[in-house]
Design a protein around this motif. Sequence first.
Motif, PDB file in Angstrom:
ATOM      1  N   GLY A   1       0.809  -1.211   0.000  1.00  0.00           N
ATOM      2  CA  GLY A   1       0.000   0.000   0.000  1.00  0.00           C
ATOM      3  C   GLY A   1       0.841   1.259   0.000  1.00  0.00           C
ATOM      4  O   GLY A   1       0.411   2.307  -0.516  1.00  0.00           O
TER       5      GLY A   1
ATOM      6  N   ARG B   1      -6.775  -2.372   0.100  1.00  0.00           N
ATOM      7  CA  ARG B   1      -6.858  -2.671  -1.334  1.00  0.00           C
ATOM      8  C   ARG B   1      -5.686  -3.555  -1.762  1.00  0.00           C
ATOM      9  O   ARG B   1      -5.861  -4.501  -2.541  1.00  0.00           O
ATOM     10  CB  ARG B   1      -6.857  -1.369  -2.145  1.00  0.00           C
ATOM     11  CG  ARG B   1      -8.143  -0.558  -2.031  1.00  0.00           C
ATOM     12  CD  ARG B   1      -8.189   0.540  -3.088  1.00  0.00           C
ATOM     13  NE  ARG B   1      -7.095   1.503  -2.913  1.00  0.00           N
ATOM     14  CZ  ARG B   1      -7.173   2.588  -2.145  1.00  0.00           C
ATOM     15  NH1 ARG B   1      -8.290   2.843  -1.473  1.00  0.00           N
ATOM     16  NH2 ARG B   1      -6.148   3.422  -2.049  1.00  0.00           N
ATOM     17  N   ALA B   2      -4.508  -3.234  -1.244  1.00  0.00           N
ATOM     18  CA  ALA B   2      -3.335  -4.039  -1.586  1.00  0.00           C
ATOM     19  C   ALA B   2      -3.495  -5.476  -1.104  1.00  0.00           C
ATOM     20  O   ALA B   2      -3.081  -6.428  -1.792  1.00  0.00           O
ATOM     21  CB  ALA B   2      -2.082  -3.408  -0.978  1.00  0.00           C
TER      22      ALA B   2
ATOM     23  N   ALA C   1      -5.422   2.066   1.565  1.00  0.00           N
ATOM     24  CA  ALA C   1      -4.467   1.602   0.552  1.00  0.00           C
ATOM     25  C   ALA C   1      -3.988   0.195   0.865  1.00  0.00           C
ATOM     26  O   ALA C   1      -3.867  -0.657  -0.031  1.00  0.00           O
ATOM     27  CB  ALA C   1      -3.277   2.570   0.473  1.00  0.00           C
ATOM     28  N   ALA C   2      -3.726  -0.082   2.143  1.00  0.00           N
ATOM     29  CA  ALA C   2      -3.266  -1.414   2.529  1.00  0.00           C
ATOM     30  C   ALA C   2      -4.372  -2.450   2.360  1.00  0.00           C
ATOM     31  O   ALA C   2      -4.108  -3.595   1.969  1.00  0.00           O
ATOM     32  CB  ALA C   2      -2.763  -1.394   3.966  1.00  0.00           C
TER      33      ALA C   2
END
Length: 293
Positions: free
Chosen positions: A216, A280-281, A277-278
Amino acid sequence: MSKRRKTPRVADPNKKPKVRDIFVPRPFEGLADEPEWIALRELVPAASAPLRLKPEYAEKYGDRPVTLSTVLPMAWPAMTRSDGRVFVGLQRHVQSGDVSRDLAVAILSALQTEPGGTVAVPALPGEGERLQDILDDGPLDITVHEGFEYWLDESQADDPNVKASLERANASIYPTVRLSAANAAYWCRVPDKGHVRWVLPDEEDAALNALARVSGAGELLLGENTKFAGMFRAHGLLVPVWDIPHEPEAADWEAPLADFAKRYAAALADTAPLDAAARRAKQGLLGRQLTLR
């Protein structure tokens, strides 16, 4: 009209009891070098390491050296050399649901076999001793080989079947180097590119979250012209894999992997909830994993 009486069944005294298989998702857990056991079983073509038996087993079977090998001739589970040395193979055709139990049975079967004799190992060993029970555990002293000649003694070298298996096995080896930047990390070169593979030592969910944090933040790569290829789930641990350029040698990837290991350790220590973000990652990482059994 009377009912026909059923003839009582008579147990067959020669019928062997059915062996119940047991699946252990993390078979090497508890061993000092769990990630290296997984790397040698799943990633490394030719390597060996000496094993030490617990004192009670060494006393029972005598002073016979035991060597762990990634693979043996014709994928035998174990073999004995005429000099009394015992080899056990990690990569084999037949296995039960508990790899640790399989390997322990192979070692004990070989120790019960006369030097130079053929080792008989059951396909389904059932419950019993595991590696954790019979080994005087410690870090593995691993030697990565360029060929499988270390298998043979003089008598086996003349066996045409063994020689043919040796030639086939040597032809399948690709260059592989054990990296010092992280435990259980290996560089290898295949025909059109290279790879760096690292068996992470941490519990799977924690490791996945740490990788997600690093991804992320946009720091998942090992440098320019590298690609995160995905990861394996192997015997309860995660194994991230990077595609790297074909030309650089293994030593050129020590520093990039060491830098990544620092980023990963920092992410592993972060116990805060994953940010957007993490998260989604993490979903992307889950879609790029392959389970090895």
